[in-house]
Design a protein around this motif. Structure first.
Motif, PDB file in Angstrom:
ATOM      1  N   SER A 220     -70.429 -61.535   9.223  1.00  0.00           N
ATOM      2  CA  SER A 220     -69.537 -62.134   8.217  1.00  0.00           C
ATOM      3  C   SER A 220     -69.946 -61.805   6.792  1.00  0.00           C
ATOM      4  N   GLY A 221     -71.098 -61.155   6.595  1.00  0.00           N
ATOM      5  CA  GLY A 221     -71.488 -60.705   5.254  1.00  0.00           C
ATOM      6  C   GLY A 221     -72.563 -61.534   4.597  1.00  0.00           C
ATOM      7  N   LYS A 222     -73.313 -62.326   5.355  1.00  0.00           N
ATOM      8  CA  LYS A 222     -74.338 -63.175   4.746  1.00  0.00           C
ATOM      9  C   LYS A 222     -75.450 -62.344   4.114  1.00  0.00           C
ATOM     10  N   SER A 223     -75.971 -61.377   4.841  1.00  0.00           N
ATOM     11  CA  SER A 223     -77.052 -60.533   4.311  1.00  0.00           C
ATOM     12  C   SER A 223     -76.558 -59.692   3.137  1.00  0.00           C
ATOM     13  N   MET A 224     -75.331 -59.232   3.209  1.00  0.00           N
ATOM     14  CA  MET A 224     -74.772 -58.430   2.125  1.00  0.00           C
ATOM     15  C   MET A 224     -74.645 -59.250   0.842  1.00  0.00           C
ATOM     16  N   LEU A 225     -74.241 -60.496   0.974  1.00  0.00           N
ATOM     17  CA  LEU A 225     -74.130 -61.365  -0.191  1.00  0.00           C
ATOM     18  C   LEU A 225     -75.500 -61.683  -0.773  1.00  0.00           C
ATOM     19  N   ALA A 226     -76.473 -61.978   0.097  1.00  0.00           N
ATOM     20  CA  ALA A 226     -77.807 -62.338  -0.389  1.00  0.00           C
ATOM     21  C   ALA A 226     -78.453 -61.185  -1.149  1.00  0.00           C
ATOM     22  N   ALA A 227     -78.243 -59.956  -0.685  1.00  0.00           N
ATOM     23  CA  ALA A 227     -78.850 -58.799  -1.344  1.00  0.00           C
ATOM     24  C   ALA A 227     -78.290 -58.568  -2.742  1.00  0.00           C
ATOM     25  N   ARG A 228     -77.127 -59.151  -3.039  1.00  0.00           N
ATOM     26  CA  ARG A 228     -76.502 -58.957  -4.343  1.00  0.00           C
ATOM     27  C   ARG A 228     -76.778 -60.090  -5.317  1.00  0.00           C
ATOM     28  N   LEU A 229     -77.537 -61.093  -4.899  1.00  0.00           N
ATOM     29  CA  LEU A 229     -77.873 -62.184  -5.808  1.00  0.00           C
ATOM     30  C   LEU A 229     -78.766 -61.741  -6.970  1.00  0.00           C
ATOM     31  N   PRO A 230     -79.820 -60.934  -6.765  1.00  0.00           N
ATOM     32  CA  PRO A 230     -80.640 -60.535  -7.919  1.00  0.00           C
ATOM     33  C   PRO A 230     -79.863 -59.815  -9.007  1.00  0.00           C
ATOM     34  N   GLY A 231     -78.784 -59.123  -8.632  1.00  0.00           N
ATOM     35  CA  GLY A 231     -78.019 -58.373  -9.615  1.00  0.00           C
ATOM     36  C   GLY A 231     -77.245 -59.237 -10.592  1.00  0.00           C
ATOM     37  N   ILE A 232     -77.011 -60.514 -10.266  1.00  0.00           N
ATOM     38  CA  ILE A 232     -76.269 -61.392 -11.174  1.00  0.00           C
ATOM     39  C   ILE A 232     -77.158 -62.469 -11.785  1.00  0.00           C
ATOM     40  N   LEU A 233     -78.450 -62.428 -11.483  1.00  0.00           N
ATOM     41  CA  LEU A 233     -79.373 -63.376 -12.118  1.00  0.00           C
ATOM     42  C   LEU A 233     -79.580 -62.994 -13.584  1.00  0.00           C
ATOM     43  N   PRO A 234     -79.883 -63.977 -14.446  1.00  0.00           N
ATOM     44  CA  PRO A 234     -80.119 -63.658 -15.870  1.00  0.00           C
ATOM     45  C   PRO A 234     -81.302 -62.720 -16.031  1.00  0.00           C
ATOM     46  N   PRO A 235     -81.292 -61.889 -17.076  1.00  0.00           N
ATOM     47  CA  PRO A 235     -82.447 -60.992 -17.307  1.00  0.00           C
ATOM     48  C   PRO A 235     -83.721 -61.804 -17.531  1.00  0.00           C
ATOM     49  N   MET A 236     -84.832 -61.247 -17.091  1.00  0.00           N
ATOM     50  CA  MET A 236     -86.107 -61.936 -17.260  1.00  0.00           C
ATOM     51  C   MET A 236     -86.558 -61.894 -18.715  1.00  0.00           C
ATOM     52  N   THR A 237     -87.177 -62.978 -19.156  1.00  0.00           N
ATOM     53  CA  THR A 237     -87.783 -63.004 -20.472  1.00  0.00           C
ATOM     54  C   THR A 237     -89.066 -62.190 -20.472  1.00  0.00           C
ATOM     55  N   ALA A 238     -89.621 -61.955 -21.657  1.00  0.00           N
ATOM     56  CA  ALA A 238     -90.867 -61.183 -21.742  1.00  0.00           C
ATOM     57  C   ALA A 238     -91.995 -61.878 -20.993  1.00  0.00           C
ATOM     58  N   GLU A 239     -92.048 -63.208 -21.059  1.00  0.00           N
ATOM     59  CA  GLU A 239     -93.096 -63.947 -20.342  1.00  0.00           C
ATOM     60  C   GLU A 239     -92.922 -63.814 -18.838  1.00  0.00           C
ATOM     61  N   GLU A 240     -91.673 -63.873 -18.357  1.00  0.00           N
ATOM     62  CA  GLU A 240     -91.427 -63.732 -16.924  1.00  0.00           C
ATOM     63  C   GLU A 240     -91.761 -62.328 -16.439  1.00  0.00           C
ATOM     64  N   VAL A 241     -91.426 -61.316 -17.236  1.00  0.00           N
ATOM     65  CA  VAL A 241     -91.754 -59.936 -16.868  1.00  0.00           C
ATOM     66  C   VAL A 241     -93.263 -59.772 -16.725  1.00  0.00           C
ATOM     67  N   LEU A 242     -94.023 -60.392 -17.631  1.00  0.00           N
ATOM     68  CA  LEU A 242     -95.480 -60.292 -17.566  1.00  0.00           C
ATOM     69  C   LEU A 242     -96.017 -61.002 -16.329  1.00  0.00           C
ATOM     70  N   GLU A 243     -95.468 -62.179 -15.998  1.00  0.00           N
ATOM     71  CA  GLU A 243     -95.914 -62.911 -14.811  1.00  0.00           C
ATOM     72  C   GLU A 243     -95.664 -62.095 -13.538  1.00  0.00           C
ATOM     73  N   VAL A 244     -94.451 -61.567 -13.414  1.00  0.00           N
ATOM     74  CA  VAL A 244     -94.103 -60.784 -12.226  1.00  0.00           C
ATOM     75  C   VAL A 244     -94.957 -59.528 -12.143  1.00  0.00           C
ATOM     76  N   SER A 245     -95.191 -58.887 -13.282  1.00  0.00           N
ATOM     77  CA  SER A 245     -95.966 -57.649 -13.285  1.00  0.00           C
ATOM     78  C   SER A 245     -97.428 -57.902 -12.944  1.00  0.00           C
ATOM     79  N   MET A 246     -97.964 -59.054 -13.329  1.00  0.00           N
ATOM     80  CA  MET A 246     -99.357 -59.364 -13.002  1.00  0.00           C
ATOM     81  C   MET A 246     -99.539 -59.525 -11.494  1.00  0.00           C
ATOM     82  N   ILE A 247     -98.567 -60.177 -10.846  1.00  0.00           N
ATOM     83  CA  ILE A 247     -98.645 -60.319  -9.384  1.00  0.00           C
ATOM     84  C   ILE A 247     -98.477 -58.961  -8.717  1.00  0.00           C
TER      85      ILE A 247
END
Length: 341
Positions: A220-247
């Protein structure tokens, strides 16, 4: 004479200062590393020996002792190679001690003397910024380290070029901050035709930072919909980019020596264990929930996951942290993610 070189040990996403002490004394020829080294650190003896031989230097026929202080902190990984090699060069009086005393050094040595990239360079650069000192790393990691800010960075391709730079015979250009290439094929929500109610639910989830559980028949498209969620999330702030990059840096996921601005999307298999999801193992590595920090964790076929693995997600969802407690290690990783199942 005892040479002192600074480096770091990683405990979670925290970099702790380690003093590499190298002594070359009279006695039977030997090369000993002490200070709770793991197998990769113990094997650095052969890599350092071969790298020095590649640039025309031989270890003296004396008793060589390398102490990684503090001695009660476990030392893991191959990034101690370069610090040990520089300590030997200082102890052998091939390099002046005052040229390296104000640097944090990390890098893996190849048998030909090349300096190879290692995980955790961004965390080491942040520690160097905190301590107001410089950083010595591989040239491939220079673009990653440059994101720490006003830190003097020496990014060398080989041990020989690093020695020439420290002696003033060669000048290495400081690296510039690099961004990994954006993924071109990020799934786009506009590719989906129909499913207006489901797409509206995704928009609400993205806007409010909610979790989402989708129920429906196969196909029914559940996996297809879930894979497209990151594309509509707000852009990460500079602090969030640093947190993600550190991990991503401590996990060795940063490619090309640059950080990424894309929100992470993790899709573990339903056979994943509790340690794989939350984090753990022998070296207390970050799990899928930490790798999905500031992004999306998609658990496809949710009923097929092990019950203990799903129960272990309760505390991280509430607190935004994953606490990995072991007999010899207690590590906390950030884990603020959106759960889609």
């Amino acid at each position: 004479m005892v040479a002192h070189i600074g480096t770091v040990a990683f405990v979670g996403i925290e970099a702790r200062l380690v003093d590499v002490q190298v002594q070359v004394a009279s006695g039977l020829p030997s090369f000993t590393i002490v200070g709770l080294p793991d197998k990769a650190v113990a094997e650095s003896r052969e890599r350092v020996r071969a790298a020095l031989g590649a640039i025309g230097l031989a270890l003296p026929p004396k008793r060589i002792t390398v102490n990684l202080a503090p001695a009660d902190l476990p030392k893991e990984g191959s990034h101690y190679d370069l610090a040990i090699a520089l300590g030997l060069l200082v102890a052998m009086e091939a390099v002046a001690s005052d040229t390296v005393e104000s640097y944090i050094v990390l890098g893996e040595l190849g048998l030909d003397g090349a300096i190879q990239a290692v995980p955790g360079v961004l965390l080491a650069a942040m520690k160097a910024l905190e301590l107001d000192c410089g950083l010595v790393c591989a040239a491939a990691s220079g673009g990653e380290a440059a994101w720490a800010g006003e830190v003097e960075i020496i990014a060398a391709e080989s041990l020989l070029s690093l020695i020439n730079h420290l002696k003033g015979n060669q000048l290495l250009n400081p690296p510039t901050a690099a961004i990994a290439r954006d993924v071109k094929n990020i799934p786009d929500l506009r590719d989906i035709k129909g499913q207006e109610t489901a797409k509206r639910a995704l928009e609400i989830v993205a806007a409010g930072g909610h979790n989402l559980c989708m129920v429906g028949p196969p196909g029914s498209g559940k996996s297809m919909l879930a894979a497209r969620l990151p594309g509509i999330l707000p852009p990460m702030t500079a602090e969030e980019v640093l947190e993600v990059s550190m991990i991503a840096s401590i996990s060795g996921l940063l490619t090309g020596g640059g950080i990424t601005r894309n929100r992470p999307f993790r899709n573990p298999h339903h056979s994943a264990s509790m340690a794989a999801l939350v984090g753990g193992g022998l070296k207390a590595r970050p799990g899928e929930i930490s790798l999905a920090h500031r992004g999306v964790l998609f658990l496809d076929e949710l009923p097929e996951f092990q019950r203990p693995a799903l129960d272990s997600l309760r505390q991280p969802i509430e607190s935004g942290e994953a606490v990995v407690a072991r007999a010899n290690r207690h590590v906390t990783y950030p884990a603020r993610f959106q759960l889609v199942a």
